[in-house]
Scaffold this motif. Structure first.
Motif, PDB file in Angstrom:
ATOM      1  N   LYS A  63      46.566  43.505  26.064  1.00 55.99           N
ATOM      2  CA  LYS A  63      47.853  44.328  26.121  1.00 55.99           C
ATOM      3  C   LYS A  63      48.146  45.502  26.912  1.00 55.99           C
ATOM      4  N   ASN A  64      46.936  46.451  26.888  1.00 59.56           N
ATOM      5  CA  ASN A  64      46.935  47.613  27.574  1.00 59.56           C
ATOM      6  C   ASN A  64      46.680  47.822  29.013  1.00 59.56           C
TER       7      ASN A  64
ATOM      8  N   SER B   1      33.584  43.836  36.146  1.00 55.81           N
ATOM      9  CA  SER B   1      33.298  44.717  37.132  1.00 55.81           C
ATOM     10  C   SER B   1      34.217  46.274  37.161  1.00 55.81           C
ATOM     11  N   PHE B   2      35.006  46.132  36.212  1.00 59.99           N
ATOM     12  CA  PHE B   2      35.767  47.278  35.909  1.00 59.99           C
ATOM     13  C   PHE B   2      35.637  48.087  34.632  1.00 59.99           C
ATOM     14  N   ASP B   3      35.913  49.385  34.735  1.00 68.59           N
ATOM     15  CA  ASP B   3      35.884  50.154  33.547  1.00 68.59           C
ATOM     16  C   ASP B   3      36.888  50.328  32.800  1.00 68.59           C
ATOM     17  N   PHE B   4      37.750  49.608  33.093  1.00 69.89           N
ATOM     18  CA  PHE B   4      39.340  49.587  32.421  1.00 69.89           C
ATOM     19  C   PHE B   4      39.739  48.242  32.296  1.00 69.89           C
ATOM     20  N   PRO B   5      40.632  47.816  31.438  1.00 67.66           N
ATOM     21  CA  PRO B   5      41.087  46.346  31.328  1.00 67.66           C
ATOM     22  C   PRO B   5      41.995  45.971  32.527  1.00 67.66           C
ATOM     23  N   VAL B   6      41.780  44.845  33.053  1.00 66.20           N
ATOM     24  CA  VAL B   6      42.755  44.186  33.878  1.00 66.20           C
ATOM     25  C   VAL B   6      43.123  42.989  33.478  1.00 66.20           C
ATOM     26  N   ARG B   7      44.207  42.344  33.984  1.00 64.73           N
ATOM     27  CA  ARG B   7      44.896  41.003  33.765  1.00 64.73           C
ATOM     28  C   ARG B   7      45.292  40.363  34.784  1.00 64.73           C
ATOM     29  N   TYR B   8      44.617  39.238  35.004  1.00 65.97           N
ATOM     30  CA  TYR B   8      44.630  38.128  36.098  1.00 65.97           C
ATOM     31  C   TYR B   8      45.846  37.037  35.805  1.00 65.97           C
TER      32      TYR B   8
ATOM     33  N   ALA C 277      55.219  37.978  37.153  1.00 67.51           N
ATOM     34  CA  ALA C 277      54.796  37.540  35.717  1.00 67.51           C
ATOM     35  C   ALA C 277      53.943  38.734  35.268  1.00 67.51           C
ATOM     36  N   LEU C 278      53.131  39.184  36.054  1.00 75.10           N
ATOM     37  CA  LEU C 278      52.276  40.395  35.514  1.00 75.10           C
ATOM     38  C   LEU C 278      53.037  41.511  35.316  1.00 75.10           C
ATOM     39  N   VAL C 279      53.899  41.899  35.890  1.00 74.24           N
ATOM     40  CA  VAL C 279      54.800  43.158  35.631  1.00 74.24           C
ATOM     41  C   VAL C 279      55.384  42.929  34.299  1.00 74.24           C
ATOM     42  N   ASP C 280      55.835  41.634  34.128  1.00 74.22           N
ATOM     43  CA  ASP C 280      56.614  41.525  32.893  1.00 74.22           C
ATOM     44  C   ASP C 280      55.702  41.677  31.562  1.00 74.22           C
TER      45      ASP C 280
END
Length: 223
Positions: A2-3, A27-34, A63-66
């Motif tokens: 969500k974040n 691979s990231f220190d922060f959340p990502v959305r695919y 879709a990701l922006v939404d």
């Protein structure tokens, strides 16, 4: 997640996404959305013209922006050809390729030094790709076209010989620096190359930049 502020437009692949690959969330220190773009294989995007896929990437980006993403990235450096259109259509910043870091790196290198690029396919990396990323004409480029790494990624194989891939990256980097002693920093075009960045830096004594170093900075600037 969500974040997640960073959304990543992902090629449709089955090859292993090892730690350091932009397609591996660890691979990231922060959340990502695919968001996978169906049918957008490495063959379609790297070995062919990716521009017919622009609308599909725009739809995935929207879709990701939404879903709350305030910035977008991709899992293929060759998508720099579509970056401006995706950015305009989606209304958020887009970091599509490590190639887009080349002008910034060139600006901070000492006089007489230039960035050099390692790409998965020198045969496919065209002047149009470099122009889209604002890379200066004459920037040194070397490919790993004939190695097992390129074969595995571009054929979307289910296995990847990681030690062989690392050896191929080091060999290419050393050759790049031997052919162009003015290379003061190395940029890894391919988003599957960052797992080998430290080995390349150790072998050449040059700082190495990749989509991960780009996205770490890019993410920090997102609101």
């Amino acid at each position: 997640m969500k974040n997640a502020r960073l959304g990543i437009l992902m090629l449709d692949t089955r090859f292993p996404r090892i730690l350091g690959d932009v397609g591996n969330p660890a691979s990231f220190d922060f959340p990502v959305r695919y968001h996978v773009v169906p049918g957008a294989t490495p063959e379609a995007i790297v070995l062919s013209d990716p521009r017919p896929w622009t609308e599909a990437f725009i739809a995935a980006g929207r879709a990701l922006v939404d879903q709350g993403c305030t910035g977008l990235a991709t899992t293929c450096g060759f998508l720099t050809l579509a970056r401006d259109e995706v950015q305009a259509a989606c209304g958020v910043p887009v970091a599509s390729s490590a190639l887009e870091e080349v002008p910034r790196i060139a600006a901070v290198l000492p006089p007489g030094q230039v960035p050099g690029i390692i790409t998965i396919s020198q045969a496919s990396l065209s002047p149009a790709h470099l122009a889209a990323a604002r890379v200066a004409a004459g920037t040194p480029v070397i490919g790993v076209d004939r190695g097992s790494f390129a074969r595995s990624i571009l054929s979307d194989a289910e296995t990847l010989d990681v030690p062989a891939a690392r050896r191929e990256m080091i060999e290419a980097a050393r050759q790049l620096c031997a052919d162009h002693p003015e290379v003061g920093a190395i940029v890894l075009e391919c988003t599957n190359m960052p797992p080998h960045a430290d080995a390349v830096a150790d072998a050449t004594g040059r700082p190495v930049h990749s989509i991960l170093t780009y996205l770490n900075r890019f993410h920090a600037e997102l609101t």
